[in-house]
Design a protein around this motif. Structure first.
Motif, PDB file in Angstrom:
ATOM      1  N   LEU A 102       0.873  -1.160   0.000  1.00  0.00           N
ATOM      2  CA  LEU A 102       0.000   0.000   0.000  1.00  0.00           C
ATOM      3  C   LEU A 102       0.916   1.217   0.000  1.00  0.00           C
ATOM      4  N   LEU A 111       3.485   0.635   2.954  1.00  0.00           N
ATOM      5  CA  LEU A 111       3.010  -0.257   4.015  1.00  0.00           C
ATOM      6  C   LEU A 111       2.759  -1.632   3.416  1.00  0.00           C
ATOM      7  N   PHE A 113       0.484  -5.332   3.742  1.00  0.00           N
ATOM      8  CA  PHE A 113      -0.731  -5.916   4.303  1.00  0.00           C
ATOM      9  C   PHE A 113      -0.956  -7.305   3.711  1.00  0.00           C
ATOM     10  N   ASP A 115      -4.173 -10.033   2.712  1.00  0.00           N
ATOM     11  CA  ASP A 115      -5.604 -10.296   2.631  1.00  0.00           C
ATOM     12  C   ASP A 115      -5.805 -11.609   1.910  1.00  0.00           C
ATOM     13  N   LEU A 138      -0.079  -7.124  -5.901  1.00  0.00           N
ATOM     14  CA  LEU A 138      -1.178  -6.170  -5.733  1.00  0.00           C
ATOM     15  C   LEU A 138      -0.632  -4.932  -5.052  1.00  0.00           C
ATOM     16  N   VAL A 139      -0.805  -3.796  -5.682  1.00  0.00           N
ATOM     17  CA  VAL A 139      -0.361  -2.551  -5.064  1.00  0.00           C
ATOM     18  C   VAL A 139      -1.552  -1.605  -5.002  1.00  0.00           C
TER      19      VAL A 139
ATOM     20  N   ILE B 121     -11.472  -5.751  -1.057  1.00  0.00           N
ATOM     21  CA  ILE B 121     -10.150  -5.790  -0.432  1.00  0.00           C
ATOM     22  C   ILE B 121      -9.652  -4.366  -0.237  1.00  0.00           C
ATOM     23  N   LEU B 129      -5.941   0.370   7.678  1.00  0.00           N
ATOM     24  CA  LEU B 129      -4.681   1.121   7.745  1.00  0.00           C
ATOM     25  C   LEU B 129      -4.895   2.628   7.650  1.00  0.00           C
ATOM     26  N   PHE B 131      -6.214   4.686   5.246  1.00  0.00           N
ATOM     27  CA  PHE B 131      -5.784   5.281   3.991  1.00  0.00           C
ATOM     28  C   PHE B 131      -7.018   5.582   3.144  1.00  0.00           C
ATOM     29  N   HIS B 136      -5.667   0.876  -7.726  1.00  0.00           N
ATOM     30  CA  HIS B 136      -4.820  -0.267  -7.408  1.00  0.00           C
ATOM     31  C   HIS B 136      -4.241  -0.845  -8.687  1.00  0.00           C
ATOM     32  N   SER B 137      -3.319  -1.743  -8.504  1.00  0.00           N
ATOM     33  CA  SER B 137      -2.761  -2.472  -9.638  1.00  0.00           C
ATOM     34  C   SER B 137      -2.568  -3.912  -9.202  1.00  0.00           C
ATOM     35  N   LEU B 138      -3.266  -4.803  -9.852  1.00  0.00           N
ATOM     36  CA  LEU B 138      -3.115  -6.225  -9.542  1.00  0.00           C
ATOM     37  C   LEU B 138      -2.602  -6.925 -10.783  1.00  0.00           C
ATOM     38  N   VAL B 139      -1.486  -7.609 -10.636  1.00  0.00           N
ATOM     39  CA  VAL B 139      -0.945  -8.381 -11.749  1.00  0.00           C
ATOM     40  C   VAL B 139      -0.761  -9.819 -11.298  1.00  0.00           C
TER      41      VAL B 139
END
Lengths: 157, 157
Positions: A102, A111, A113, A115, A138-139, B121, B129, B131, B136-139
């Motif tokens: 994150l 940070l 995390f 999940d 995942l960012v 998520i 957290l 925020f 997001h970016s999921l690869v």
DNA sequence: CTCGGTGCAAAGCTTTTGCATCCGC
DNA sequence: GCGGATGCAAAAGCTTTGCACCGAG
């Protein structure tokens, strides 16, 4: 909880098996780099790792660092990230809980995390698109609340 | 379904509002780059975009392309990816369903998918957290089954 | 002894920057 | 006309490569 020494011993074994399996040489440089990485907490980039070893008067070259990182990536002992910036960040990945990141787009704090629901997504998508999925990245990008964000935090805390 | 022309018209309006709101100049280069991007299907990198405009004898510089991409990123008309390689990949992002990516580590094929559970998520992690999460970016990384993977696919299909 | 691995430096690529010129406002 | 934006080219950064030498097997 495992001690750092015990972890390194196991990691070294894994690396040795990998090198054996590919008939690669077990050079002192490769083990020195591995040890350096596992002594590191958090993220690092090549320049930090290289500089750190140079500071200890260890004779390595950038080329060897890059080469060894590729090997460690191939045997999953290290993870590579390409967050926002142009430098690749690395991170040891054995005996570390699988996690995601994150990032605060204001102060660049990173940070971590976990999940478990991501695993479900991975499974579903793999089934639908007929892929064997090995890993993911995942960012999440956002901004941390409560003002202290104005200050610059260490990026790789 | 919206026509390409209608989409570009809307996108141009959005870009204009953004430029106005920041008191930035509405130069022909900026609109030309925007138009080029929205005529593109799939991912592209700076060199491809630049080359494409040069081929059409449009006089732009790399510097302007990078500058304009930053603006388009800031107003969410373009998305930037840093998949595995050292080149940044970009993609138009207006009127495109939010999606994530699945990459074959053998043949480097890039597929897209959507899974609404990612939103959950995002929400949970943001709450825990503290925020505000914007995006997001999921690869996912894996290998496509059934052999045809040996062949090299176009990377940005 | 062989040949893979290393160190060093140079080259390669993507991205950024400096500066004179141009043009939107 | 002013000052932001552009084009060009040079510079900066990260990563890869070429080559001679070293040392693991």
């Amino acid at each position: 909880m495992k001690s750092k020494v015990a972890t390194y011993k196991k990691v070294k074994q894994l690396f040795t098996s990998y090198l054996d399996s590919k008939s690669l040489r077990k050079t002192p440089e490769r083990y020195a780099i591995l040890e350096e990485i596992y002594a590191w907490s958090g993220h690092f980039d090549v320049e930090e790792l290289y500089g750190n070893m140079k500071d200890k008067n260890y004779r390595v070259s950038r080329a060897t660092v890059y080469n060894t990182l590729d090997l460690l990536l191939a045997c999953d002992l290290v993870t590579k990230h390409r967050f926002g910036k142009n430098v690749a960040q690395y991170e040891k990945s054995f005996a570390c809980k699988q996690h995601d990141h994150l990032i605060c787009t204001n102060c660049h704090k990173v940070l971590e995390f976990c999940d478990p629901r991501i695993q479900n997504i991975q499974k579903t998508v793999g089934n639908i698109l007929n892929f064997n999925i090995f890993h993911h990245s995942l960012v999440l990008y956002g901004s941390c609340n409560k003002g202290n964000c104005e200050n610059r935090f260490l990026e790789n805390q």
